[in-house]
Every structure is written in structure tokens, then in C-alpha cells.
Design a protein around this motif. Structure first.
Motif, short mmCIF file in Angstrom:
data_model
loop_
_atom_site.label_atom_id
_atom_site.label_comp_id
_atom_site.label_asym_id
_atom_site.label_seq_id
_atom_site.Cartn_x
_atom_site.Cartn_y
_atom_site.Cartn_z
N ALA A 105 73.44 80.76 14.87
CA ALA A 105 72.28 81.60 14.56
C ALA A 105 71.45 81.01 13.42
CB ALA A 105 72.73 83.02 14.21
N LEU A 106 72.14 80.50 12.41
CA LEU A 106 71.44 79.88 11.29
C LEU A 106 70.65 78.66 11.75
CD1 LEU A 106 70.90 79.75 8.23
CD2 LEU A 106 72.93 78.31 8.05
N GLY A 107 71.24 77.84 12.61
CA GLY A 107 70.55 76.67 13.14
C GLY A 107 69.32 77.06 13.95
N ALA A 108 69.43 78.12 14.74
CA ALA A 108 68.29 78.58 15.54
C ALA A 108 67.16 79.07 14.64
CB ALA A 108 68.74 79.68 16.49
N VAL A 109 67.50 79.81 13.59
CA VAL A 109 66.48 80.31 12.66
C VAL A 109 65.77 79.14 11.97
CG1 VAL A 109 66.15 81.56 10.49
CG2 VAL A 109 67.54 82.56 12.31
N VAL A 110 66.52 78.15 11.54
CA VAL A 110 65.92 76.98 10.87
C VAL A 110 65.01 76.23 11.84
CG1 VAL A 110 66.47 74.73 9.87
CG2 VAL A 110 67.74 76.74 9.15
N ALA A 111 65.44 76.06 13.08
CA ALA A 111 64.62 75.36 14.07
C ALA A 111 63.32 76.12 14.35
CB ALA A 111 65.41 75.16 15.36
N LEU A 112 63.40 77.42 14.51
CA LEU A 112 62.19 78.22 14.75
C LEU A 112 61.25 78.19 13.56
CD1 LEU A 112 63.64 81.33 16.61
CD2 LEU A 112 62.16 79.55 17.54
N ALA A 113 61.80 78.21 12.36
CA ALA A 113 60.96 78.14 11.17
C ALA A 113 60.26 76.79 11.09
CB ALA A 113 61.81 78.39 9.93
N ALA A 114 60.95 75.73 11.45
CA ALA A 114 60.33 74.40 11.41
C ALA A 114 59.19 74.30 12.42
CB ALA A 114 61.39 73.34 11.69
N VAL A 115 59.41 74.80 13.63
CA VAL A 115 58.36 74.76 14.65
C VAL A 115 57.18 75.63 14.22
CG1 VAL A 115 57.79 75.44 17.02
CG2 VAL A 115 59.88 74.16 16.55
N GLY A 116 57.46 76.83 13.75
CA GLY A 116 56.37 77.72 13.30
C GLY A 116 55.61 77.14 12.13
N GLY A 117 56.30 76.52 11.21
CA GLY A 117 55.63 75.90 10.07
C GLY A 117 54.75 74.74 10.48
N THR A 118 55.21 73.96 11.44
CA THR A 118 54.42 72.83 11.93
C THR A 118 53.15 73.31 12.62
OG1 THR A 118 56.41 71.50 12.23
CG2 THR A 118 54.44 70.79 13.42
N VAL A 119 53.29 74.28 13.49
CA VAL A 119 52.12 74.81 14.19
C VAL A 119 51.16 75.47 13.20
CG1 VAL A 119 51.35 76.54 15.87
CG2 VAL A 119 53.30 75.08 16.39
N GLY A 120 51.69 76.24 12.26
CA GLY A 120 50.85 76.89 11.26
C GLY A 120 50.11 75.88 10.40
N ALA A 121 50.79 74.81 10.01
CA ALA A 121 50.15 73.79 9.19
C ALA A 121 49.04 73.08 9.95
CB ALA A 121 51.18 72.79 8.69
N LEU A 122 49.29 72.81 11.23
CA LEU A 122 48.26 72.15 12.02
C LEU A 122 47.06 73.07 12.25
CD1 LEU A 122 50.37 70.26 14.69
CD2 LEU A 122 49.00 69.25 12.89
N GLU A 123 47.31 74.33 12.48
CA GLU A 123 46.23 75.28 12.72
C GLU A 123 45.43 75.59 11.46
OE1 GLU A 123 44.80 77.05 15.28
OE2 GLU A 123 45.84 75.62 16.54
N SER A 124 46.11 75.77 10.34
CA SER A 124 45.41 76.19 9.13
C SER A 124 44.52 75.09 8.57
CB SER A 124 46.41 76.63 8.06
OG SER A 124 47.18 75.52 7.63
#
Length: 105
Positions: A26-45
């Protein structure tokens, strides 16, 4: 004090319990989702609006998000034949309309 078998016990790792294994998964899944969300957010912002006549789109990729931009004649050609492109069709059509280019032949 003599500890018989201590060296062997130190070399071997203890097996994880089922509960610990689920927690680490579960911890690994949360870290992976946060990394993907952060990447998309950084590209969009960080993206400014596309200049007039430029087709710009951001779409999901395997390791985050990908950016694509074509301007001028290349952008018009891409919008004229969106089905020939390997870019996501719905996002490409929306980007073409936003750029003011005609979609399809």
C-alpha cells in the motif's frame, strides 16, 4: 558469551508477515501515485497557453505525462488528418479546436 548460529541468523532476513507485506504494498502504491500526480501537476502548472495557431497537448504516458506542440503548417496538417497521428485522438481534436485549426479534411 558464545552465540551458536548467530552469524547465520544475521545473514538471513526475517520473513515479512502478511500484514507487513500488505502495508508495504500500500505504501508503494501511494508513493507511485504521488509521483505520477506530481509529474502531471508540474507539467500542467508550468504551461502557458499555446500561441495562436499552435497545437499543444499534454497527455498521460507510462512514466507521467508527455507534452506535444506543433505550430504553423505542421500543426494545420496534423489537425487536418488527426486519425493518422499516434497521439490520443480526443485530446488532439480538442487541442486543434483550441488552436483555431480545422479538424478533419
Amino acid at each position: 558469551m558464545i552465540m551458536i548460529g548467530q552469524e547465520k541468523r544475521l545473514r538471513e532476513s526475517a520473513p515479512l508477515s502478511a500484514r507487513a507485506h500488505r502495508g508495504l504494498t500500500a505504501l508503494g502504491a501511494v508513493v507511485a501515485l504521488a509521483a505520477v500526480g506530481g509529474t502531471v501537476g508540474a507539467l500542467e502548472s508550468g504551461s502557458s497557453p499555446a500561441p495562436r495557431g499552435c497545437v499543444r497537448l499534454v497527455f498521460p504516458e507510462v512514466l507521467g505525462a508527455a507534452k506535444f506542440q506543433d505550430c504553423g503548417a505542421a500543426g494545420r496538417m496534423l489537425c487536418a488528418h488527426p486519425e493518422a497521428s499516434q497521439l490520443p485522438h480526443a485530446e488532439l481534436v480538442a487541442a486543434c479546436r483550441e488552436a483555431g485549426d480545422r479538424v478533419g479534411s
